[in-house]
Motif scaffolding. Structure first.
Motif, PDB file in Angstrom:
ATOM      1  N   LEU A 130      34.839   6.765  -4.571  1.00 39.23           N
ATOM      2  CA  LEU A 130      34.790   6.126  -2.781  1.00 39.23           C
ATOM      3  C   LEU A 130      34.457   6.631  -1.348  1.00 39.23           C
ATOM      4  O   LEU A 130      35.276   8.035  -1.156  1.00 39.23           O
ATOM      5  N   TYR A 141      34.531   6.240   2.074  1.00 41.89           N
ATOM      6  CA  TYR A 141      34.926   4.907   3.478  1.00 41.89           C
ATOM      7  C   TYR A 141      34.412   5.399   4.544  1.00 41.89           C
ATOM      8  O   TYR A 141      34.751   7.236   4.528  1.00 41.89           O
ATOM      9  N   LYS A 157      44.195  -0.474   1.943  1.00 45.29           N
ATOM     10  CA  LYS A 157      43.268  -0.359   0.489  1.00 45.29           C
ATOM     11  C   LYS A 157      43.866   1.353   0.130  1.00 45.29           C
ATOM     12  O   LYS A 157      43.903   1.366  -1.598  1.00 45.29           O
ATOM     13  N   LEU A 158      44.370   2.266   0.578  1.00 43.08           N
ATOM     14  CA  LEU A 158      44.845   3.788   0.062  1.00 43.08           C
ATOM     15  C   LEU A 158      45.818   2.825  -1.086  1.00 43.08           C
ATOM     16  O   LEU A 158      46.067   3.686  -2.334  1.00 43.08           O
ATOM     17  N   LYS A 188      46.625   0.591  -2.632  1.00 43.69           N
ATOM     18  CA  LYS A 188      46.584   0.172  -4.173  1.00 43.69           C
ATOM     19  C   LYS A 188      45.853   1.093  -5.006  1.00 43.69           C
ATOM     20  O   LYS A 188      45.176   0.377  -5.913  1.00 43.69           O
ATOM     21  N   LEU A 189      45.502   2.438  -4.699  1.00 46.58           N
ATOM     22  CA  LEU A 189      44.473   3.176  -5.243  1.00 46.58           C
ATOM     23  C   LEU A 189      45.379   4.369  -6.617  1.00 46.58           C
ATOM     24  O   LEU A 189      46.492   4.742  -5.373  1.00 46.58           O
ATOM     25  N   PRO A 190      45.600   4.842  -7.057  1.00 46.19           N
ATOM     26  CA  PRO A 190      45.772   5.998  -8.123  1.00 46.19           C
ATOM     27  C   PRO A 190      45.657   6.874  -6.984  1.00 46.19           C
ATOM     28  O   PRO A 190      44.825   7.552  -6.452  1.00 46.19           O
ATOM     29  N   LYS A 191      46.711   8.152  -6.754  1.00 45.67           N
ATOM     30  CA  LYS A 191      46.689   8.912  -5.900  1.00 45.67           C
ATOM     31  C   LYS A 191      45.732  10.697  -6.771  1.00 45.67           C
ATOM     32  O   LYS A 191      44.779  10.511  -5.636  1.00 45.67           O
ATOM     33  N   THR A 224      42.351   9.264  -7.623  1.00 45.18           N
ATOM     34  CA  THR A 224      41.314   8.674  -7.318  1.00 45.18           C
ATOM     35  C   THR A 224      40.587   9.694  -6.627  1.00 45.18           C
ATOM     36  O   THR A 224      40.976  10.008  -4.920  1.00 45.18           O
ATOM     37  N   ILE A 242      38.031  10.185  -3.792  1.00 48.41           N
ATOM     38  CA  ILE A 242      38.032  10.033  -2.638  1.00 48.41           C
ATOM     39  C   ILE A 242      37.164   9.948  -1.417  1.00 48.41           C
ATOM     40  O   ILE A 242      37.116  11.554  -1.471  1.00 48.41           O
ATOM     41  N   PHE A 296      47.437  11.917  -2.038  1.00 55.86           N
ATOM     42  CA  PHE A 296      46.611  12.138  -2.019  1.00 55.86           C
ATOM     43  C   PHE A 296      45.850  13.590  -3.175  1.00 55.86           C
ATOM     44  O   PHE A 296      46.635  13.984  -2.439  1.00 55.86           O
ATOM     45  N   TYR A 311      41.039  13.977  -3.131  1.00 55.67           N
ATOM     46  CA  TYR A 311      40.016  13.804  -1.460  1.00 55.67           C
ATOM     47  C   TYR A 311      39.298  14.925  -0.850  1.00 55.67           C
ATOM     48  O   TYR A 311      39.922  15.773  -0.665  1.00 55.67           O
TER      49      TYR A 311
END
Lengths: 174, 149
Positions: B56, B58, B87-88, B90-93, B95, B97, B124, B127
């Motif tokens: 993802l 951003y 936005k974050l 809603k995401l699994p840790k 993800t 990014i 997270f 990332y």
């Protein structure tokens, strides 16, 4: 000994010099720019033909550019009516690399900027950034009445010194 | 004569060593590690490969220039940082990014630190910060890496 010092000085600063010697050089003709102002009217760089002109590339998102605008206002008001060795009057052609019109417009309005301001609102994708090979902001170019580049990237005290160095000296004129 | 040269050499070397140390010590206070910096060439390769799983991406700066990236807006502004947070949330840790700004050199970019701190604080685990040390023009556009239309 002097030669040795010079050699080491070149070693030290050579990298810096070569890193900056990109883009258009003094003596070259500055490429034409035609972009819209805040009202949407296209204003050409060549509309300032005959004047000493500072092309100022900036953006409201660039902190050092913002800090420089007050200095530009001072210089513009001081020199706009002056006669130079290579131009009559001083103008600034501000090219913003903003992405949002509201940011750009608000800044101009709030700070009462009274010189030409244009932008295609394309941020770093603006074709002028490529044409002028801009590597970082703030960036500026000083051109004469015929659009010939005199100097580039003058900031701080160097900027006023640069402009003032082209002032026509009435004593020598007579 | 030789002493003078030696003194000059000493100062030359000392100055460059000092400059390097100063640079790296500035880096230590940033909310990311060297391992969290993603090389633009690596991201470009993934984006250009139709089969590669995409992270993802951003844009936390002025404009979502990079292909497939989602525009959050400059995260120096609390409202944009909040958009990112929503936005974050809603995401699994874990993800994958990637965040980028690219307005200015890292040292004076106002957007990358708040975003990276948020990702860190939200715990997270996967990332990265796109390594655009100068700006998105020099380090991405000029290299003809993929861009949004």
């Amino acid at each position: 000994m002097r030669i040795l010092i010079l050699f080491f000085a070149l070693l030290l600063f050579g990298g810096t010099i070569s890193a900056q010697s990109t883009g258009l050089e003094p003596g070259n003709k500055s490429p034409q720019i035609k972009l819209p102002n805040t009202k949407g009217d296209t204003v050409a760089l060549s509309s300032l033909k005959g004047k000493l002109v500072l092309i100022d590339f900036w953006g409201t998102w660039c902190a050092p550019c913002i800090a420089e605008q007050a200095e530009l206002a001072k210089l513009y008001n001081k020199y706009k009516q002056s006669t130079f060795t290579n131009g009559k009057g001083f103008g600034i052609y501000g090219v913003s690399l903003d992405a949002k019109k509201s940011n750009w417009e608000n800044f101009i309005f709030t700070n009462k900027i009274n010189w030409i301001q244009v932008s295609d609102l394309k941020f770093w994708r603006s074709p002028v950034a490529k044409t002028y090979n801009i590597q970082a902001l703030p960036f500026n170019i000083l051109i004469d009445g015929n659009g010939i580049i005199l100097a580039k990237n003058l900031h701080g005290t160097d900027l006023e010194k640069g402009i003032a160095s082209y002032l026509r000296k009435l004593m020598t004129e007579n | 004569m030789k002493t003078k040269i030696l003194i000059f050499l000493f100062f030359t070397i000392a100055t460059s060593v000092f400059a390097t140390n100063e640079f790296s010590s500035q880096g230590q206070s940033d909310p990311w590690t060297q391992q969290q910096l993603l090389a633009p060439a690596d991201l470009a390769k993934v984006l250009n490969d139709p089969k590669a799983p995409k992270p993802l991406v951003y844009s936390i700066g002025m404009q979502a220039i990079i292909k497939g990236s989602v525009d959050i807006g400059p995260t120096m502004r609390p409202e944009n940082l909040n958009t990112l947070k929503e936005k974050l949330n809603k995401l699994p840790k874990n993800t994958q990014i990637v965040v980028y700004c690219g307005c200015c050199p890292f040292s004076r970019c106002p957007n990358i630190r708040p975003a990276m701190e948020l990702l860190k604080n939200m715990q997270f685990t996967n990332y990265k910060l796109l390594n655009l040390p100068q700006n998105v023009k020099v380090d991405w556009i000029d290299k003809d890496y993929p861009m949004n239309e």
